[in-house]
Design an enzyme around this catalytic site. Structure first.
Site, mmCIF file in Angstrom:
data_model
loop_
_atom_site.group_PDB
_atom_site.id
_atom_site.type_symbol
_atom_site.label_atom_id
_atom_site.label_comp_id
_atom_site.label_asym_id
_atom_site.label_seq_id
_atom_site.Cartn_x
_atom_site.Cartn_y
_atom_site.Cartn_z
ATOM 1 N N ASP A 71 0.779 -1.295 0.163
ATOM 2 C CA ASP A 71 -0.039 -0.082 -0.118
ATOM 3 C C ASP A 71 1.007 1.219 -0.031
ATOM 4 O OD1 ASP A 71 0.194 1.068 3.029
ATOM 5 O OD2 ASP A 71 0.178 -1.180 2.932
ATOM 6 N N ASP A 88 1.466 4.548 2.157
ATOM 7 C CA ASP A 88 1.031 4.638 3.521
ATOM 8 C C ASP A 88 0.033 6.187 3.483
ATOM 9 O OD1 ASP A 88 1.507 3.548 6.107
ATOM 10 O OD2 ASP A 88 2.358 5.643 6.832
#
Length: 268
Positions: free
Chosen positions: A209, A211
């Site tokens: 991902d 952040d």
């Protein structure tokens, strides 16, 4: 898999500590070893098998069913158990959030630095004796070289947070401003405990991902992290196999940090 008693316990030179979603490694022919250490039991029984002619031990960091949150992992028991089996070199795949927009989900990174932002975790085997391990370069250069392949990113600082919550936007923006590259919840104290046991150690980070601080969306959700890890598990496992095959054999002088020191405890 076959359970082993202590009298017929298998040995392994290389270990893999699997991260979130990485709960098994061998298809068949592996022996299962249950150990109890002076620091309790490891996260799960350890399986020992063969990869490209190398004896390899595998331990799922969070347990086989993700029983252990990052702050509750029995890190000291895990590393001690691996050393008990003769392990000298440890590859540590993990999930990580990216602090760089260029490193999107699916990117494989071999970091070269670590920043500890955890709190309250026991991070040493040495409660006395004036033992202070060299840790300027937290990852073994030889293992990092073995893990680097076409398509992987060489270098970057992994900042380790306490968890189990994800970072606020302000926190991840601050991390990014420091020039750090990745954020994770399990890289410390695992790396320093391996160093104290004189085991070579290298992290293989899979970006799951962007952040919160660099993502304009709703922030990180655990369900999305696990899904992204599962999507990329095949490529991560392939990289780990190649790294094992390329890892040098025998002891590493760089990671033998206790030369000339009198330790307060006996290492396994």
């Amino acid at each position: 898999m076959t359970a082993m008693s202590s009298t017929e316990r298998p040995r392994a030179e290389v270990a893999v500590i699997g991260g979130s979603g990485f709960y098994s490694f061998f298809d068949e022919g592996a022996a299962e070893v249950e150990l109890v250490t002076p620091y309790g039991s490891p996260s799960a029984p350890i399986t020992v098998g063969e990869v490209d002619g190398r004896r390899v031990a595998f331990l799922p960091r969070h347990g086989r069913r993700h029983e252990f949150a990052p702050h509750a992992i029995p890190y000291r028991a895990n590393l001690w158990a691996l050393r008990t089996l003769g392990v000298q070199r440890v590859f540590a795949p993990c999930a990580a959030g990216s602090l760089l927009t260029d490193w999107g989900p699916g990117t494989l990174v071999i970091p070269d630095q670590l920043v500890d932002r955890t709190s309250g975790r026991t991070q040493t085997y040495f409660d006395g004796g004036g033992i202070h391990v060299q840790f300027a370069d937290p990852y073994c250069a030889d293992l990092r070289k073995a893990a680097l392949r076409t398509g992987t990113v060489d270098g970057g600082a992994l900042v380790v947070v306490e968890g189990p919550r994800f970072s606020t936007r302000a926190e991840s923006q601050w991390f990014a401003r420091q020039g750090w590259s990745l954020v994770n919840m399990t890289g410390h104290p695992e790396a320093v405990l391996a160093r104290e046991l004189e085991m070579c150690y290298a992290t293989i980070a899979l970006v799951t991902d962007l952040d919160a601080g660099i993502d304009a969306g709703d922030g990180v959700r655990a369900v999305d992290v696990f899904a992204e890890f599962e999507r990329n598990l095949g490529s991560l496992t392939s990289l780990v196999h190649k790294a094992i095959a390329a890892a040098p054999e025998g002891p590493c002088d760089t990671c033998r940090v206790h030369e000339g020191a009198t330790l307060p405890i006996e290492l396994p």
